[in-house]
Scaffold this active site. Sequence first.
Site, PDB file in Angstrom:
ATOM      1  N   GLY A 201       1.207   1.817  -1.181  1.00  0.00           N
ATOM      2  CA  GLY A 201       0.112   0.893  -1.486  1.00  0.00           C
ATOM      3  C   GLY A 201      -0.498   0.342  -0.220  1.00  0.00           C
ATOM      4  N   GLY A 203      -4.008  -2.510   1.222  1.00  0.00           N
ATOM      5  CA  GLY A 203      -5.179  -3.310   0.911  1.00  0.00           C
ATOM      6  C   GLY A 203      -5.761  -3.901   2.163  1.00  0.00           C
ATOM      7  N   GLY A 204      -6.514  -4.966   1.970  1.00  0.00           N
ATOM      8  CA  GLY A 204      -7.185  -5.585   3.094  1.00  0.00           C
ATOM      9  C   GLY A 204      -6.249  -6.248   4.079  1.00  0.00           C
ATOM     10  N   GLY A 206      -2.982  -5.131   4.700  1.00  0.00           N
ATOM     11  CA  GLY A 206      -1.963  -4.277   5.290  1.00  0.00           C
ATOM     12  C   GLY A 206      -1.679  -3.050   4.457  1.00  0.00           C
ATOM     13  N   VAL A 208       1.648  -0.691   2.727  1.00  0.00           N
ATOM     14  CA  VAL A 208       3.009  -0.893   2.227  1.00  0.00           C
ATOM     15  C   VAL A 208       3.752   0.443   2.203  1.00  0.00           C
ATOM     16  CG1 VAL A 208       4.420  -1.713   0.313  1.00  0.00           C
ATOM     17  CG2 VAL A 208       2.246  -2.845   0.824  1.00  0.00           C
ATOM     18  N   LYS A 221       5.858  -4.064   4.417  1.00  0.00           N
ATOM     19  CA  LYS A 221       4.419  -4.245   4.583  1.00  0.00           C
ATOM     20  C   LYS A 221       4.063  -4.377   6.061  1.00  0.00           C
ATOM     21  CE  LYS A 221       0.491  -7.116   3.380  1.00  0.00           C
ATOM     22  NZ  LYS A 221      -0.003  -8.299   2.678  1.00  0.00           N
ATOM     23  N   ASP A 317      -5.316 -15.008  -2.683  1.00  0.00           N
ATOM     24  CA  ASP A 317      -5.821 -13.666  -2.988  1.00  0.00           C
ATOM     25  C   ASP A 317      -5.244 -13.145  -4.310  1.00  0.00           C
ATOM     26  OD1 ASP A 317      -7.427 -11.466  -2.562  1.00  0.00           O
ATOM     27  OD2 ASP A 317      -5.990 -10.433  -1.281  1.00  0.00           O
TER      28      ASP A 317
END
Length: 516
Positions: A201, A203-204, A206, A208, A221, A317
């Site tokens: 996974g 996202g903005g 970092g 994972v 992460k 978030d």
Amino acid sequence: MSLPKGVQRYQALFNDELYNTTQKWRTGTAPCNYITTLPYACVSRNSTCIKNEAGYACKCSKGYHGNPYIDDGCTDIDECLNVTACAGICTNTPGSFTCSCPRGKTMIDKVCVKNNQKSIWMPVVAASLFLLVLGLGGPFIMHKIKLQKVKKMKQRFFNQNHGLLLQQLISRNSDIGERMIITLREIEKATNNFDRARVVGGGGHGIVFKGILDLHVVAIKKSKIVVQREIDEFINEVVVLSQVNHRNVVKLLGCCLETEVPLLVYEFISNGTLNNHLHVDGTISILWVDRLRIALEVARALSYLHSAASMPIFHRDIKSSNILLDDSLTAKVSDFGASRYIPIDQTGVTTVVQGTLGYLDPMYHYTGRLTDKSDVFSFGVLLIELLTRKKPSIYRSDDGDNLVSHFEKMLATSNLIGFIDPQVMEEENGDLQEVATLVAICTKLRGEDRPTMREVEIKLENLVRKNKLVLCITTPRRNDDDEAQAQYLSVELVTNESSRQYTMEREIQLSASYPR
């Protein structure tokens, strides 16, 4: 051509004083530097003029002997006839000789001695060993130098990331696990040196990785924090998050400070994100009863973070991709890369705006002031997403409205039926209007007009109880573990009833305060 008078005088003296040829040698009164212009007595090759008391005399050159006053009177001396001249092989040369040793011997102090084979090969062997050591040891030495540089860099990052402060906090606080600080070597081993195949996974904030650490599956992460002041505050947040213990919050197990940006290690949640389960192809998605339960679990987690943690934490978030689900679809709030802890004596803090468009509190976006009501707004957007199966970050109505604005218009004009997910319309048990009303107050423009997450939690618990979603499931479940799920929910209800911190009168009062 006449000679100068001085020269004529010396010539006369020379003619008068010549020795006759029967004598061994002759002398004259003229100096050597003049005799080259006079009839020269030193007529033999390999002869030289020498100065004496009378004037000059002649002698054979070194290496020659004989009479220098006659042609070819000076002949070569054979030095090799003298046994003391050379201890080896003597070779006569004009005016001299050479001396060499036979093969296998070497001249040492003018004596030929037998060669020592060991001494001959010693320089060769030494040179060979040196080259071998250089060839084999060079890479080892370079590797050692590289390791030393890496070690220094790790230590620099560790200090930069306030690792010493974390060590002090761990030593003072027994609630923080001893394994909170994890080395980069352990992380690299756990992720197979950050193998891209281990990425699960991102996202903005970092990326994972899935890894094995101490025989446990973990999520690691790699954060993308770029603002130095956020790194400066990072350790305090790690300390706070390490003490968070809630069944609906992903557990922080530790961190690595030996990289430029700290690495976080969480418990691994196996069943993906709410976003993945909700936004699937086809008309059937996750059941409404599960959506409502997940919303309640997220509300419980946020309520805990805001009011029950040792220090209030604002997530900043909240969105469907940051809600993880385990095998039983239990919600786990994750990704605290943007989270902030707030001192107990403060209600908010001004920060650099972070979050995801579509979920972001507009007042926080405009003012930069973060409060607990910012999470409430994001949670309200999450409720809309659960009701409509539309993605807040990309949704635009025909009029150009975002998801929140369009939902409010549909609610105000009683046109929600066409906007709600058809599956929800089929499965809901009369609680749609109440959930929609809860959305409306959670997404109020002014933060002061929004409820707290504790109030939202109570409202959702009331809905669950009122509609008997726990014990009376009227719609078919798609998983094969219906009995275990119902049992789990029943136990959950008992637990909540026994641990409730507010009175029934307060609950009714809060419930009545919501418009219906």
